[in-house]
Design a protein around this motif. Sequence first.
Motif, PDB file in Angstrom:
ATOM      1  N   ALA A 319       0.826  -1.209   0.000  1.00  0.00           N
ATOM      2  CA  ALA A 319       0.000   0.000   0.000  1.00  0.00           C
ATOM      3  C   ALA A 319       0.859   1.258   0.000  1.00  0.00           C
ATOM      4  O   ALA A 319       0.569   2.234  -0.721  1.00  0.00           O
ATOM      5  N   THR A 320       1.910   1.251   0.802  1.00  0.00           N
ATOM      6  CA  THR A 320       2.801   2.419   0.857  1.00  0.00           C
ATOM      7  C   THR A 320       3.542   2.600  -0.466  1.00  0.00           C
ATOM      8  O   THR A 320       3.733   3.739  -0.927  1.00  0.00           O
ATOM      9  N   LEU A 321       3.954   1.494  -1.057  1.00  0.00           N
ATOM     10  CA  LEU A 321       4.631   1.565  -2.360  1.00  0.00           C
ATOM     11  C   LEU A 321       3.717   2.181  -3.415  1.00  0.00           C
ATOM     12  O   LEU A 321       4.132   3.071  -4.182  1.00  0.00           O
ATOM     13  N   LYS A 322       2.501   1.706  -3.476  1.00  0.00           N
ATOM     14  CA  LYS A 322       1.572   2.231  -4.477  1.00  0.00           C
ATOM     15  C   LYS A 322       1.293   3.706  -4.236  1.00  0.00           C
ATOM     16  O   LYS A 322       1.213   4.502  -5.191  1.00  0.00           O
ATOM     17  N   ASN A 323       1.167   4.097  -2.976  1.00  0.00           N
ATOM     18  CA  ASN A 323       0.955   5.509  -2.662  1.00  0.00           C
ATOM     19  C   ASN A 323       2.156   6.352  -3.091  1.00  0.00           C
ATOM     20  O   ASN A 323       2.004   7.438  -3.661  1.00  0.00           O
ATOM     21  N   LEU A 414      10.916  12.771  -0.844  1.00  0.00           N
ATOM     22  CA  LEU A 414      10.343  11.993   0.244  1.00  0.00           C
ATOM     23  C   LEU A 414      10.015  10.565  -0.198  1.00  0.00           C
ATOM     24  O   LEU A 414      10.068   9.632   0.597  1.00  0.00           O
ATOM     25  N   PHE A 415       9.665  10.417  -1.471  1.00  0.00           N
ATOM     26  CA  PHE A 415       9.218   9.124  -1.975  1.00  0.00           C
ATOM     27  C   PHE A 415      10.279   8.385  -2.795  1.00  0.00           C
ATOM     28  O   PHE A 415      10.222   7.156  -2.917  1.00  0.00           O
ATOM     29  N   SER A 416      11.218   9.116  -3.362  1.00  0.00           N
ATOM     30  CA  SER A 416      12.163   8.486  -4.297  1.00  0.00           C
ATOM     31  C   SER A 416      13.051   7.419  -3.656  1.00  0.00           C
ATOM     32  O   SER A 416      13.361   6.421  -4.333  1.00  0.00           O
ATOM     33  N   PRO A 417      13.468   7.514  -2.372  1.00  0.00           N
ATOM     34  CA  PRO A 417      14.285   6.429  -1.826  1.00  0.00           C
ATOM     35  C   PRO A 417      13.563   5.079  -1.817  1.00  0.00           C
ATOM     36  O   PRO A 417      14.150   4.048  -2.154  1.00  0.00           O
ATOM     37  N   LEU A 418      12.284   5.070  -1.443  1.00  0.00           N
ATOM     38  CA  LEU A 418      11.508   3.833  -1.422  1.00  0.00           C
ATOM     39  C   LEU A 418      11.314   3.293  -2.835  1.00  0.00           C
ATOM     40  O   LEU A 418      11.552   2.107  -3.102  1.00  0.00           O
ATOM     41  N   VAL A 419      10.901   4.132  -3.743  1.00  0.00           N
ATOM     42  CA  VAL A 419      10.633   3.682  -5.115  1.00  0.00           C
ATOM     43  C   VAL A 419      11.919   3.222  -5.796  1.00  0.00           C
ATOM     44  O   VAL A 419      11.908   2.274  -6.592  1.00  0.00           O
ATOM     45  N   ALA A 457       9.759   2.518   3.679  1.00  0.00           N
ATOM     46  CA  ALA A 457       8.319   2.743   3.790  1.00  0.00           C
ATOM     47  C   ALA A 457       7.948   3.236   5.183  1.00  0.00           C
ATOM     48  O   ALA A 457       7.102   4.124   5.346  1.00  0.00           O
ATOM     49  N   ASP A 458       8.579   2.664   6.210  1.00  0.00           N
ATOM     50  CA  ASP A 458       8.325   3.120   7.574  1.00  0.00           C
ATOM     51  C   ASP A 458       8.742   4.576   7.743  1.00  0.00           C
ATOM     52  O   ASP A 458       8.093   5.344   8.465  1.00  0.00           O
ATOM     53  N   SER A 459       9.827   4.956   7.065  1.00  0.00           N
ATOM     54  CA  SER A 459      10.279   6.345   7.130  1.00  0.00           C
ATOM     55  C   SER A 459       9.243   7.275   6.500  1.00  0.00           C
ATOM     56  O   SER A 459       8.963   8.358   7.029  1.00  0.00           O
ATOM     57  N   ARG A 464       4.323  10.850   7.759  1.00  0.00           N
ATOM     58  CA  ARG A 464       2.882  10.969   7.498  1.00  0.00           C
ATOM     59  C   ARG A 464       2.619  11.692   6.197  1.00  0.00           C
ATOM     60  O   ARG A 464       1.803  12.615   6.120  1.00  0.00           O
ATOM     61  N   VAL A 465       3.339  11.269   5.178  1.00  0.00           N
ATOM     62  CA  VAL A 465       3.175  11.880   3.864  1.00  0.00           C
ATOM     63  C   VAL A 465       2.069  11.147   3.123  1.00  0.00           C
ATOM     64  O   VAL A 465       2.182   9.940   2.909  1.00  0.00           O
TER      65      VAL A 465
END
Length: 469
Positions: A319-323, A414-419, A457-459, A464-465
């Motif tokens: 879910a976090t990945l898709k978001n 904020l999102f690029s490290p996970l993706v 993802a936890d980060s 709370r983004v």
Amino acid sequence: MMATTRPVQVEEIAKTDAYRLIVFNRAGTSVLLKSGSSGFELPLICIPRFTRPAKEITTFLRDRWGIPSVLLFSGLLEDSASPAYFATLEAQVRISALPAGMDWFPVQHAISHLLKNKKYSVLESSYLKATNWISAADAEPFSRIGWLSNLQDWVTTVIRPRGMELKDFEQLNGSETFSLIRFETTQHPVWFKAVGKPNLHEFPITVALAELFPEYMPSLLATRPACNGWLIADAGGPPLDEMKDLPAWEAAAAALADLQIASIGAIDGLLVVGCRNLRTGPLLELVGPFLEVIAALMMQQKKVPPAILSPKELSDLGATLKNALCCLESLGFPDTLGHSDFNPGNILVGSERCVFIDWAEGHVSHPFLTFEYLISHLRKDYPSLVRFEDPIRSSYAQRWESVSLSEHVSEAFLFSPLVAVFAYAVAGNSWREPERLEIPQVPGYLRSLTRRMKKEADSVQRRRVECIN
């Protein structure tokens, strides 16, 4: 002074691989043998484990035995009691000052009379392969005696009109199907690289990038399509992995952004020549299938630690990945050229420009993913430079702020490290190839990458983004 071989200590053996050497002369009529306790045998050397055999072995022969050589092919000795390898080489000169106990013998005599022991049957098979000059298909262009001489002739025709002559060579990597050679000339060095399966796409990608973005690539001097090879001029600068100063890293980050911005209009063509499609749309479609495979791999894990992620944790990760992917998409950044193996060794920093090399892992994606790979290497391998992460990131961000809003750049980070971790994990395709999943190291590596994703993802969740679509 005559070269001798140094005895290998017991503690060194565990860190080395043993190779029996099959060294033919340039005509393919003689082979180098060493006298042993039970007669003549193939010379044995040890090289450091997890290194490039071509470079290590040819350097050993040149420095210790005075024999310039080129590796043709290598493999596992099937009849060896313990794991051992063989390497077949072509000597470029025949000299008399050989190490004690070594000499050249006629190949047929060696096969018939000297090496009747079954474990040396590899000599005959190597000879047949290395002298198979008549071949219906040139699938293994670097396996035969004489290929280096032919290549040197071709290189000469390319560089002589430029006022250069060949002097020497160094083989840095090679096998039957690929090659990396550095040629010394009377001016600056030139490099020859050729690729085989599974990296055949690197040839058209490299040619296209050299034509589209010459400012960021080594100068392409000529191509050799028959072996998927190309000749480039030396870029002149050292690799970034040898530089510990902040300005070099800032320059590399800024140059990456400039290259990516320049590539915005060329995306369709880059996909055509073989760059992987890692755009947000295709990545979104892979989240579910990838995590299904990972769930099964987690169930196979037998030891704890490391942690086994539960189905609930994997569901939350999905879910976090898709978001995160949806948020990156909503920010409106254009897709650009990217590099899944963007490590400091693939970045050459000169006084006037930065050059990027080794594009087998070239892709099209959100631009920030490639930058995250560079930062990942910074954190892992350069602890003394970690304190400079913010100014390096700023150098990259400032370039993108010329084409995007500053707040969008900040939010994308904020999102690029996970993706980036997810894109790296799925790009290799090992997760959906059953035969590769049978290799013990592969499932463990994929589980490790997934735990890394959960950490990222936890980060994201801690900050709370949330993205409102």
